[in-house]
Design an enzyme around this catalytic site. Sequence first.
Site, PDB file in Angstrom:
ATOM      1  N   GLY A  12       0.766  -1.372  -0.147  1.00 30.69           N
ATOM      2  CA  GLY A  12      -0.017  -0.055  -0.246  1.00 30.69           C
ATOM      3  C   GLY A  12       0.700   1.390   0.055  1.00 30.69           C
ATOM      4  O   GLY A  12       2.169   1.218  -0.170  1.00 30.69           O
ATOM      5  N   ASP A  58      -4.606 -12.903   2.199  1.00 28.17           N
ATOM      6  CA  ASP A  58      -5.430 -12.153   2.597  1.00 28.17           C
ATOM      7  C   ASP A  58      -5.296 -12.362   4.150  1.00 28.17           C
ATOM      8  O   ASP A  58      -5.632 -13.408   4.910  1.00 28.17           O
ATOM      9  CB  ASP A  58      -6.995 -12.497   2.343  1.00 28.17           C
ATOM     10  CG  ASP A  58      -8.012 -11.352   2.872  1.00 28.17           C
ATOM     11  OD1 ASP A  58      -7.935 -11.191   3.956  1.00 28.17           O
ATOM     12  OD2 ASP A  58      -8.932 -11.239   1.871  1.00 28.17           O
ATOM     13  N   LYS A  91     -13.829  -7.154   9.430  1.00 26.97           N
ATOM     14  CA  LYS A  91     -13.112  -8.477   9.330  1.00 26.97           C
ATOM     15  C   LYS A  91     -11.539  -8.341   9.504  1.00 26.97           C
ATOM     16  O   LYS A  91     -10.832  -8.862  10.132  1.00 26.97           O
ATOM     17  CB  LYS A  91     -13.604  -9.386   8.176  1.00 26.97           C
ATOM     18  CG  LYS A  91     -14.985 -10.057   8.429  1.00 26.97           C
ATOM     19  CD  LYS A  91     -14.902 -11.121   7.314  1.00 26.97           C
ATOM     20  CE  LYS A  91     -16.427 -11.637   7.513  1.00 26.97           C
ATOM     21  NZ  LYS A  91     -16.749 -12.523   6.163  1.00 26.97           N
ATOM     22  N   ALA A 114      -1.078  -0.411  13.140  1.00 28.61           N
ATOM     23  CA  ALA A 114      -1.435   0.911  12.509  1.00 28.61           C
ATOM     24  C   ALA A 114      -2.687   1.362  12.729  1.00 28.61           C
ATOM     25  O   ALA A 114      -3.640   0.957  12.007  1.00 28.61           O
ATOM     26  CB  ALA A 114      -1.053   0.582  10.943  1.00 28.61           C
ATOM     27  N   TYR A 145     -14.650   1.185  10.000  1.00 30.88           N
ATOM     28  CA  TYR A 145     -13.070   1.474  10.195  1.00 30.88           C
ATOM     29  C   TYR A 145     -12.832   1.938  11.631  1.00 30.88           C
ATOM     30  O   TYR A 145     -12.054   1.275  12.305  1.00 30.88           O
ATOM     31  CB  TYR A 145     -12.958   2.566   9.368  1.00 30.88           C
ATOM     32  CG  TYR A 145     -11.509   3.027   8.965  1.00 30.88           C
ATOM     33  CD1 TYR A 145     -10.492   2.032   8.533  1.00 30.88           C
ATOM     34  CD2 TYR A 145     -11.174   4.153   9.599  1.00 30.88           C
ATOM     35  CE1 TYR A 145      -9.083   2.472   8.463  1.00 30.88           C
ATOM     36  CE2 TYR A 145      -9.903   4.671   9.342  1.00 30.88           C
ATOM     37  CZ  TYR A 145      -9.003   3.897   9.064  1.00 30.88           C
ATOM     38  OH  TYR A 145      -7.503   4.305   8.953  1.00 30.88           O
ATOM     39  N   LYS A 149     -10.950  -0.492  14.198  1.00 32.24           N
ATOM     40  CA  LYS A 149      -9.330  -0.006  14.773  1.00 32.24           C
ATOM     41  C   LYS A 149      -9.430   0.029  16.159  1.00 32.24           C
ATOM     42  O   LYS A 149      -8.478  -0.139  16.874  1.00 32.24           O
ATOM     43  CB  LYS A 149      -9.053   1.293  14.162  1.00 32.24           C
ATOM     44  CG  LYS A 149      -8.649   1.428  12.807  1.00 32.24           C
ATOM     45  CD  LYS A 149      -7.502   0.598  12.557  1.00 32.24           C
ATOM     46  CE  LYS A 149      -6.839   0.611  10.798  1.00 32.24           C
ATOM     47  NZ  LYS A 149      -5.711   0.074  10.727  1.00 32.24           N
TER      48      LYS A 149
HETATM   49  P1  NAD Z   1      -3.493   1.760   1.578  1.00 33.83           P
HETATM   50  O1  NAD Z   1      -4.858   1.246   1.277  1.00 33.83           O
HETATM   51  O2  NAD Z   1      -2.746   2.045   0.507  1.00 33.83           O
HETATM   52  O3  NAD Z   1      -2.897   0.207   2.335  1.00 33.83           O
HETATM   53  C1  NAD Z   1      -3.701  -0.571   2.868  1.00 33.83           C
HETATM   54  C2  NAD Z   1      -3.052  -1.929   2.134  1.00 33.83           C
HETATM   55  O4  NAD Z   1      -3.618  -3.133   3.089  1.00 33.83           O
HETATM   56  C3  NAD Z   1      -3.201  -1.920   0.726  1.00 33.83           C
HETATM   57  O5  NAD Z   1      -1.978  -2.566   0.175  1.00 33.83           O
HETATM   58  C4  NAD Z   1      -4.280  -2.924   0.780  1.00 33.83           C
HETATM   59  O6  NAD Z   1      -4.550  -3.917  -0.399  1.00 33.83           O
HETATM   60  C5  NAD Z   1      -3.954  -3.914   1.958  1.00 33.83           C
HETATM   61  N1  NAD Z   1      -5.147  -4.817   2.386  1.00 33.83           N
HETATM   62  C6  NAD Z   1      -6.283  -4.530   2.679  1.00 33.83           C
HETATM   63  N2  NAD Z   1      -7.035  -5.323   3.312  1.00 33.83           N
HETATM   64  C7  NAD Z   1      -6.280  -6.511   3.289  1.00 33.83           C
HETATM   65  C8  NAD Z   1      -6.411  -7.835   3.764  1.00 33.83           C
HETATM   66  N3  NAD Z   1      -7.650  -8.260   4.215  1.00 33.83           N
HETATM   67  N4  NAD Z   1      -5.460  -8.763   3.670  1.00 33.83           N
HETATM   68  C9  NAD Z   1      -4.171  -8.307   2.862  1.00 33.83           C
HETATM   69  N5  NAD Z   1      -4.071  -6.872   2.751  1.00 33.83           N
HETATM   70  C10 NAD Z   1      -5.184  -5.980   2.666  1.00 33.83           C
HETATM   71  O7  NAD Z   1      -3.559   2.638   2.877  1.00 33.83           O
HETATM   72  P2  NAD Z   1      -2.444   3.382   3.713  1.00 33.83           P
HETATM   73  O8  NAD Z   1      -2.723   5.015   3.694  1.00 33.83           O
HETATM   74  O9  NAD Z   1      -1.102   2.991   3.254  1.00 33.83           O
HETATM   75  O10 NAD Z   1      -2.710   2.790   5.284  1.00 33.83           O
HETATM   76  C11 NAD Z   1      -1.909   1.887   5.692  1.00 33.83           C
HETATM   77  C12 NAD Z   1      -2.274   1.871   7.186  1.00 33.83           C
HETATM   78  O11 NAD Z   1      -2.233   2.915   7.926  1.00 33.83           O
HETATM   79  C13 NAD Z   1      -3.901   1.231   7.281  1.00 33.83           C
HETATM   80  O12 NAD Z   1      -3.894   0.352   8.219  1.00 33.83           O
HETATM   81  C14 NAD Z   1      -4.702   2.468   7.599  1.00 33.83           C
HETATM   82  O13 NAD Z   1      -5.873   2.269   8.417  1.00 33.83           O
HETATM   83  C15 NAD Z   1      -3.454   3.160   8.412  1.00 33.83           C
HETATM   84  N6  NAD Z   1      -3.791   5.005   8.623  1.00 33.83           N
HETATM   85  C16 NAD Z   1      -3.216   5.406   7.421  1.00 33.83           C
HETATM   86  C17 NAD Z   1      -3.701   6.683   7.376  1.00 33.83           C
HETATM   87  C18 NAD Z   1      -3.434   7.613   6.286  1.00 33.83           C
HETATM   88  O14 NAD Z   1      -3.650   8.846   6.403  1.00 33.83           O
HETATM   89  N7  NAD Z   1      -2.661   7.089   5.277  1.00 33.83           N
HETATM   90  C19 NAD Z   1      -4.399   7.269   8.429  1.00 33.83           C
HETATM   91  C20 NAD Z   1      -4.730   6.546   9.670  1.00 33.83           C
HETATM   92  C21 NAD Z   1      -4.261   5.082   9.541  1.00 33.83           C
END
Ligand code: NAD
Length: 322
Positions: A12, A58, A91, A114, A145, A149
């Site tokens: 991600g 997953d 989930k 995270a 969400y 979390k």
């Molecule tokens: P993103 O959507 O780019 O990354 C999340 C990754 O998790 C993706 O690659 C997705 O394919 C993968 N994913 C989702 N469900 C999955 C599953 N069931 N099994 C395996 N992989 C799965 O988002 P991001 O911004 O890089 O966020 C990363 C983490 O940071 C997340 O947990 C998010 O909640 C947390 N977060 C991000 C922000 C932000 O502003 N970017 C803010 C608060 C929290």
Amino acid sequence: MLKRILVTGGAGFLGSHLCERLVEMGHDVICLDNFFTSQKANVMHLLDRPNFELIRHDITLPIWLEVDEIYNLACPAAPGHYQYNPIKTMKTSLMGSINVLGMAKRCRAKVLQASTSEVYGDPEVHPQPESYRGAVNPIGQRACYDEGKRAAEALFMDYHRMNGVPVRIVRIFNTYGPRMHPYDGRVVSNFIRQALAGEDITIYGDGSQTRSFCYRDDMVEGIIRMMNVADNFTGPVNLGNPEEFTIRELAELVVELTGSRSRLISKPLPPDDPTRRRPDIALAKSKLGWQPTMPLREGLERTIAWFRSIDISHYRPPTPRY
Ligand code: NAD
Ligand code: UDP
């Protein structure tokens, strides 16, 4: 000391940069992702590195790996993405946490969650310190969400208290930068994409709501510091940039930096959209010696340069917001 490190959600936006950093440090990195909101292109450049491995999996399903540390980032993060299939989002937070915590327990590994500023909901306390317990609507559209979390944080602390698993919890505030999904519906990606295409810039509500935007590299630095903090400090700790902007100010800045002729237009404010958000980062400063260094203007310039460099047709079309 070099370690075997699992990064869930490693393909991600944040995960891919984290993998890059850990690979550069020489660690053996396993990137696990189901590519729900990301693509292989984000980690393609790491595939020929001997200390990098990519697994399509997953995280709601168990997996058996031997590791020393786990960064649990797997979860859709943008409102449009996490509301696409809210049951799956919940989930992923719950079963994903149980699976990585079980693995950490078996391997005696350290595991970082995270978490998010969304645990504060639409906050009545401003700025938000970690001690604030939040104002979340448990039955609203963001609940899959936010509550997922929050439950994940509870699971992390229970595995820590009951089984002695070393855990770390970071509450991430809005983060932006290169490799954001251009169609993720988040405000920075929407505004830049719209400005570069000369489309109208969609301000939800009157644009007076605030957010505080942290550049990706600052965030990943904070996450790595938290994993390596001394004293068995579990957190939660806020990570974010305490400089606060209205959404209208952000739109005006994006228009200025892109030289766009896009108009600013109003769209309805989505339900439960937090009115203001700014992290209190006193704890991160004292425990991690961390604070963001990238000003919004410069971070946006870098992000805009990246958006200009990509072929947007390689990205999947937008998921519906509602
Ligand atoms: P993103 O959507 O780019 O990354 C999340 C990754 O998790 C993706 O690659 C997705 O394919 C993968 N994913 C989702 N469900 C999955 C599953 N069931 N099994 C395996 N992989 C799965 O988002 P991001 O911004 O890089 O966020 C990363 C983490 O940071 C997340 O947990 C998010 O909640 C947390 N977060 C991000 C922000 C932000 O502003 N970017 C803010 C608060 C929290
Ligand atoms: N927003 C907006 N226009 C957009 C996308 C988002 O005005 O095209 C607003 C949204 O209503 C919210 C803020 O920008 O008030 C941040 O939204 P985002 O989806 O990036 O993240 P959130 O912090 O709400 O999870």
